[in-house]
Design an enzyme around this catalytic site. Sequence first.
Site, PDB file in Angstrom:
ATOM      1  N   LYS A 112       0.809  -1.225   0.000  1.00  0.00           N
ATOM      2  CA  LYS A 112       0.000   0.000   0.000  1.00  0.00           C
ATOM      3  C   LYS A 112       0.843   1.276   0.000  1.00  0.00           C
ATOM      4  CE  LYS A 112      -4.452  -1.636   1.462  1.00  0.00           C
ATOM      5  NZ  LYS A 112      -4.250  -3.049   1.911  1.00  0.00           N
ATOM      6  N   GLU A 134      -9.587   6.738   3.395  1.00  0.00           N
ATOM      7  CA  GLU A 134     -10.419   5.787   4.131  1.00  0.00           C
ATOM      8  C   GLU A 134      -9.528   4.633   4.570  1.00  0.00           C
ATOM      9  OE1 GLU A 134      -9.878   5.616   0.952  1.00  0.00           O
ATOM     10  OE2 GLU A 134      -9.489   3.471   0.651  1.00  0.00           O
ATOM     11  N   SER A 401       1.862  -9.890  -0.698  1.00  0.00           N
ATOM     12  CA  SER A 401       1.484  -8.469  -0.650  1.00  0.00           C
ATOM     13  C   SER A 401       1.833  -7.783   0.665  1.00  0.00           C
ATOM     14  CB  SER A 401      -0.012  -8.322  -0.930  1.00  0.00           C
ATOM     15  OG  SER A 401      -0.772  -9.134  -0.048  1.00  0.00           O
TER      16      SER A 401
HETATM   17  C1  LIG Z   1      -5.060  -4.079   1.700  1.00  0.00           C
HETATM   18  C2  LIG Z   1      -4.324  -5.337   1.452  1.00  0.00           C
HETATM   19  C3  LIG Z   1      -4.699  -6.228   0.422  1.00  0.00           C
HETATM   20  C4  LIG Z   1      -5.913  -6.029  -0.429  1.00  0.00           C
HETATM   21  O1  LIG Z   1      -5.920  -4.886  -1.207  1.00  0.00           O
HETATM   22  P1  LIG Z   1      -5.670  -4.932  -2.784  1.00  0.00           P
HETATM   23  O2  LIG Z   1      -5.997  -3.553  -3.219  1.00  0.00           O
HETATM   24  O3  LIG Z   1      -6.583  -5.950  -3.356  1.00  0.00           O
HETATM   25  O4  LIG Z   1      -4.248  -5.283  -2.988  1.00  0.00           O
HETATM   26  C5  LIG Z   1      -3.919  -7.344   0.195  1.00  0.00           C
HETATM   27  N1  LIG Z   1      -2.832  -7.611   0.959  1.00  0.00           N
HETATM   28  C6  LIG Z   1      -2.457  -6.794   1.966  1.00  0.00           C
HETATM   29  C7  LIG Z   1      -1.254  -7.160   2.759  1.00  0.00           C
HETATM   30  C8  LIG Z   1      -3.190  -5.631   2.253  1.00  0.00           C
HETATM   31  O5  LIG Z   1      -2.808  -4.844   3.261  1.00  0.00           O
END
Ligand SMILES: *Cc1c(COP(=O)(O)O)cnc(C)c1O
Length: 421
Positions: A112, A134, A401
């Site tokens: 993010k 948000e 992610s």
């Molecule tokens: C917020 C988040 C997601 C989901 O958001 P996407 O916009 O679909 O990437 C996935 N993995 C992590 C670690 C997150 O913090």
Amino acid sequence: MRGGMTSQISNETVSANRAAAPRFSLPDAAGHFGAFGGVFAPETLMTPLAELADAYQAVRDDSVFQSEFAALLREYAGRPTLLYRAEGLARHLGGAKIYLKREDMLHTGAHKINNALGQCLLAKRMGKRRVIAETGAGQHGTATAAACAKFGLECVIYMGETDMERQALNVYRMRLMGAEVRAVKAGQKTLKEAVNEAFRDWVANSRTTHYVLGTAYGAHPFPMMVRDFQSVISKESRAQMLAAEGRLPDHVVACVGGGSNAIGAFFEYLDDPQVALTGVEAGGRGIAPGAHAARFAGGSPGVLQGCMTYILQDAEGQIEGTHSVSAGLDYAAVGPEHAYYWKRGRISFAHASDAAALDAFKLLCRTEGILPALESSHALAHAVALAPKMAKEEILLVNLSGRGDKDVWHAARAMGENLAL
Ligand SMILES: *Cc1c(COP(=O)(O)O)cnc(C)c1O
């Protein structure tokens, strides 16, 4: 054209690829990805959205902006992230070679920050001194609060009151970084209401304020802009894979909430038909209304919070409740670009249950000593099913992610442990 790539991403490479690659022609000027996307917003938001689209278009090919952004990613966020060969996990599963793209190693713990830095840099360019965002679980709020502290921008985060109680530690983290966290008391008091409240603030204050939306979702230009900022993930992984293996991966897997880490992880492979792409949604407790957040398994086309896409709704068009063990995947709609590539058959979608994600969470801890976010554990759960069916020369790339430190307490509870904290 792709020859001589290194993990250093130069501006020349970026614009050369852009000119050559048809995927960059999407969306059209009105934000359409085929039948999806667009601008479904009240009259009062049309002006700020159009102003933002113009401002973003101006910096998209501006080499000064792009090199400032690249420097921030390198020096503040910690890019490039590693492409890590997970031999322990692969040995356990049998089948494909497995690589992890380590977005979990980034500052603030997830992908993010890529988007938060890009949008805050744009806000500064636009002369805005105030930023709003948000947040659901608090990950996007934390990344935005960090970027605002770095840039000296005033920061207000909207968060549902229920989420604030569940995520008290994240609320305090944001406050430590100078953000004001405002409780949203409407409706279910969670993410959807926080988005509505942020839009309301933006309508009233758009002259001074930029709204940093946290995923590849909403009205144009947000899905395109967030995708562009996150596509650094696949720019790097593509070059790193060519350096490590001399070829592209056979399959790339990423989890899908709004869709930003997934579109970022897939983007540079869209024009390589030999690379299979799979997004993994939250299967929750099973595909029944209210028990999951798998929009492609249980949803239908509709409009929610700014765009046409796949959403979870009942026969009357009322938004259904959602459930997932991971807060970041728990949303009733999916980014419009994913809907487009799903219809075209370019991106496949699977879902992983809460239980499968928790199993994958534990498995990566044991086999690699890496604690994944529960969101990312959904992508891993799909990899667990997929890898044994692949040949041992084949390569499976999983986008990790985010890191799971934030989830330890919740995961322990979900697995029936009672930590005395
Ligand atoms: C917020 C988040 C997601 C989901 O958001 P996407 O916009 O679909 O990437 C996935 N993995 C992590 C670690 C997150 O913090």
